[in-house]
Scaffold this active site. Structure first.
Site, mmCIF file in Angstrom:
data_model
loop_
_atom_site.group_PDB
_atom_site.id
_atom_site.type_symbol
_atom_site.label_atom_id
_atom_site.label_comp_id
_atom_site.label_asym_id
_atom_site.label_seq_id
_atom_site.Cartn_x
_atom_site.Cartn_y
_atom_site.Cartn_z
ATOM 1 N N LYS A 117 44.763 48.848 40.603
ATOM 2 C CA LYS A 117 43.507 49.600 40.544
ATOM 3 C C LYS A 117 42.780 49.334 39.228
ATOM 4 O O LYS A 117 43.403 49.139 38.193
ATOM 5 C CB LYS A 117 43.835 51.091 40.655
ATOM 6 C CG LYS A 117 42.626 52.009 40.648
ATOM 7 C CD LYS A 117 43.060 53.434 40.920
ATOM 8 C CE LYS A 117 42.027 54.443 40.477
ATOM 9 N NZ LYS A 117 40.702 54.252 41.066
ATOM 10 N N LYS A 137 45.644 46.177 33.710
ATOM 11 C CA LYS A 137 46.027 44.812 34.096
ATOM 12 C C LYS A 137 45.806 43.819 32.951
ATOM 13 O O LYS A 137 46.692 43.035 32.635
ATOM 14 C CB LYS A 137 45.214 44.335 35.312
ATOM 15 C CG LYS A 137 45.544 45.029 36.596
ATOM 16 C CD LYS A 137 44.760 44.468 37.766
ATOM 17 C CE LYS A 137 43.262 44.617 37.604
ATOM 18 N NZ LYS A 137 42.785 46.013 37.587
ATOM 19 N N LYS A 173 33.510 41.148 34.274
ATOM 20 C CA LYS A 173 33.364 41.712 32.916
ATOM 21 C C LYS A 173 33.869 40.727 31.865
ATOM 22 O O LYS A 173 33.575 40.851 30.690
ATOM 23 C CB LYS A 173 34.163 43.020 32.783
ATOM 24 C CG LYS A 173 33.642 44.158 33.648
ATOM 25 C CD LYS A 173 34.240 45.508 33.237
ATOM 26 C CE LYS A 173 35.758 45.610 33.364
ATOM 27 N NZ LYS A 173 36.278 45.489 34.729
ATOM 28 N N ASP A 189 40.103 45.739 43.043
ATOM 29 C CA ASP A 189 40.210 45.817 44.486
ATOM 30 C C ASP A 189 39.832 44.487 45.123
ATOM 31 O O ASP A 189 38.925 43.815 44.667
ATOM 32 C CB ASP A 189 39.303 46.929 45.018
ATOM 33 C CG ASP A 189 39.712 48.275 44.450
ATOM 34 O OD1 ASP A 189 40.825 48.710 44.754
ATOM 35 O OD2 ASP A 189 38.932 48.852 43.666
#
Lengths: 264, 380
Positions: A12, A17, A43, A128
């Site tokens: 998520k 991450k 990003k 996602d």
């Protein structure tokens, strides 16, 4: 020839991450492995903590300017020789980031010789799997292992389970579940059970430590900035597990009700 | 994709192209396709022959990823400078619609002081008439057509879609293209029918500009009947009401009618406007019931499958279509002879008078044979 590990870390959005990927990359580099990290988030901040807080030009950013791109324009060396690549993407709400990933990865593959020499390549994929582009690293045959990152909270678990549905659909084995702790009750137990239900295992439990935030605020991984800290050891242990991981199996996602009762 | 409907696997007309043709009928001077350079190329090219400047933003891989808003804005401005149009349209494509491009924002930003029709269309609609409806709706919004005209067109299009599903190219999961029956044999049969003193109805039920060629069938049959001195055995019907449809469609009706007059052809029954091919069957029904129920054969050119089978039952049917996939459905409707005018549409763009059809040419060739036979008999 050594086994080349090409892994993707899913989870998520906001679960950590990039932070985890940077620390794994840094720890593996310290062990002497040749490591590359490929950030697939528009990003483009996956590798920022390996580069002392600096941003690097992105593949799509250069493609947009119609530059004749060379490998050195897109592959940058970060902490201890870790090769850093950022895919980049369009402005939020414009164009198609999914198509962007596909295009960028094709470009990278056609240009970069570096990725052939790597021991470990980490794809840091957005939260996602919203469309085909976000599974391009896997579908195009690059990734051979997937890891899922979650906390013991319901929503990250829900997202992780959904990701496993996606992995199952595209026939990609799951090599392990990583818990990035948010300090919620029975967290280790919940994530262990979750991993077991998926037919996988919990390979690391990363405690919530302020020190990770502090290092990131300055633009560094824990491995680089606080190598003596306990949490640095946790990342090193995780890195070793990943490098030696042999087991992987197609995940067996849980149904919503099961998942709900797991966190109750 | 729903499984309860049959999936049609042969290629079919695109909603984007349908929107472009509709914009042409609205007399739009410039149509900008916001998408890849090759999208709808063949039709874009043909529409230039019809006087529409068709342009493209030529979205490329970068455009797919980053969007093409700026390119669209600058092309709208550039087109206004280049062509000084009275009206313009901006049309979507699959690529630009999937990535969520906003045509309206670009039109606003370009800030032209002429009506600009925005059609956010892609080619993924099951019925290509959706593209027509979308273009008309935007035209109504832009004040280019009245609400009454929009309602009228909506009804006709609904009927057209129904007919395509029932007896047209959307009637079967797969229809192989066919060249139909040999024109020479069918032309011979027409001559035999006339020779046997049979009474025939010649119907042109054409879709808009295709009438420029289908009208030639009426011309040719009348010529051969004249030659055989049986002209009184045939009646002509055509959907060329000059008071119905968009301005351009009325012009076609006027042009064809004036050609008919020039060739001394009387159209006994007007069966609606040139955009009414889908509902013309009812006009035909009324006329046949009232006056022509004892006729022996019918020649139907244009959209023959829009004439209900019960209206012409008992007659020998010869139909002339421009759809290679229309042959089988027409045979199944009971039409004994079906001929195909291959590539008719491109030859009816950019013209303003009747164009010779292959079937018409074949009939004329037979007429010549007839003529020389007569001369031989006379000489003998």
């Amino acid at each position: 020839m050594k086994d080349k590990k090409i892994i993707a870390i899913y989870g998520k959005g906001g679960i950590g991450k990039s932070s985890t990927a940077s620390n794994i990359a840094a720890a593996c580099a310290d062990e002497g492995y040749k490591v590359m990290i490929i950030g697939c988030d528009p990003k483009s901040d996956s590798s920022i903590n390996l580069l002392g807080g600096q941003r690097i030009p992105t593949i799509l950013g250069l493609l947009r300017e119609s530059v004749d791109i060379q490998e050195e324009d897109i592959v940058f060396e970060g902490y201890n020789g870790v090769k850093c690549v950022e895919v980049g993407g369009p402005e939020p709400g414009i164009g198609c980031a999914g198509r962007g990933i596909i295009v960028a990865i094709q470009k990278l593959k056609s240009l970069s010789k570096a990725h052939l020499e790597m021991d470990l390549i980490i794809y840091d994929v957005p939260g996602d799997i919203v469309c085909g582009g976000f599974v391009a690293p896997i579908k195009k045959g690059f990734v051979n292992e997937a890891y899922v990152l979650t906390s013991g909270e319901y929503m990250p678990l829900y997202a992780a389970n959904n990701i496993c549905r996606g992995l199952k659909k595209i026939n990609t084995p799951l090599s392990g579940v990583i818990c990035n702790s948010r300090d919620v009750s029975r967290e280790r137990e919940i994530v262990e059970k979750f991993a077991e239900e998926l037919g996988s295992e919990l390979i690391a439990f990363i405690p919530k430590e302020q020190i990770v935030q502090d290092c990131e605020r300055e633009g560094f991984s824990v491995i680089e900035k606080e190598p003596e800290s306990d949490i640095a050891d946790v990342y090193r242990e995780l890195a070793r597990k990943i490098m030696s991981q042999k087991k992987a199996s197609n995940p067996d996602p849980m149904d919503d009700e099961q998942l709900r009762s797991l966190t109750r | 994709m729903k499984t309860d409907k049959i999936s049609i696997i042969h290629p079919r007309p695109s909603s984007i192209v349908a929107a472009l043709y509709t914009l042409r009928d609205l007399d739009v001077d410039v149509a900008i396709l916001h998408g890849p350079a090759g999208c709808s190329f063949k039709h874009a090219r043909l529409l230039e022959e019809d006087g529409v400047h068709v342009l493209t933003t030529a979205l490329d891989e970068n455009g797919f990823v980053f969007g093409g808003h700026d390119e669209l804005v600058s092309l709208i401005k550039k087109a206004a400078d280049m062509f000084n149009p009275d009206s313009m349209a901006v049309v979507g494509t699959c690529a630009s619609m999937i990535i969520g491009e906003e045509l309206h924002d670009a039109v606003e930003e370009a800030g032209l002081n002429i009506p600009v029709i925005e059609v956010e269309v892609h080619a993924g609609y099951r019925d290509n008439t959706k593209g027509v409806l979308m273009a008309l709706e935007s035209a109504a919004d832009a004040g280019l057509i009245s609400d009454t005209e929009y309602q009228r067109q909506s009804i006709i299009l609904k009927k057209a879609t129904e007919i395509e599903k029932k007896h047209g190219a959307a009637s079967k999961s797969y229809l192989a293209p066919s060249r139909g029956d040999v024109k020479y044999s069918v032309a011979k049969r027409v001559m035999d029918l006339l020779k046997e003193d049979k009474k025939g109805i010649i119907i042109m039920n054409a879709k808009k500009e295709t009438g420029y060629m289908f009208a030639d069938v009426i011309l040719a049959v009348n010529e051969i009947a004249e030659e055989m001195k049986v002209r009184s055995n045939i009646v002509n019907m055509a959907n060329i009401d000059q008071t119905l449809g968009l301005p351009r469609v009325r012009t076609h009706a006027r042009n064809i009618m004036s050609d008919f007059k020039e060739f001394g052809i009387e159209i006994h029954e007007i069966i609606g406007g040139m955009d009414e091919y889908a509902i013309a069957g009812e006009y035909v029904r009324k006329a046949i019931q009232e006056k022509y129920s004892d006729y022996d054969f019918a020649i139907i050119a244009g959209v023959p499958h829009a004439i209900p089978a019960d209206v012409i039952s008992g007659m020998e049917i010869i139909s002339v279509t421009n759809g290679p996939r229309q042959v089988l459905p027409l045979k199944e409707m009971g039409h004994e002879h079906v001929v195909v005018e291959i590539d008719l549409h491109p030859r009816t763009l950019g013209v303003s008078s009747i164009v010779e059809s292959e079937f018409g040419a074949t009939l004329r060739e037979i007429k010549k044979e007839l003529h020389s036979q007569k001369n031989e008999e006379f000489a003998a």
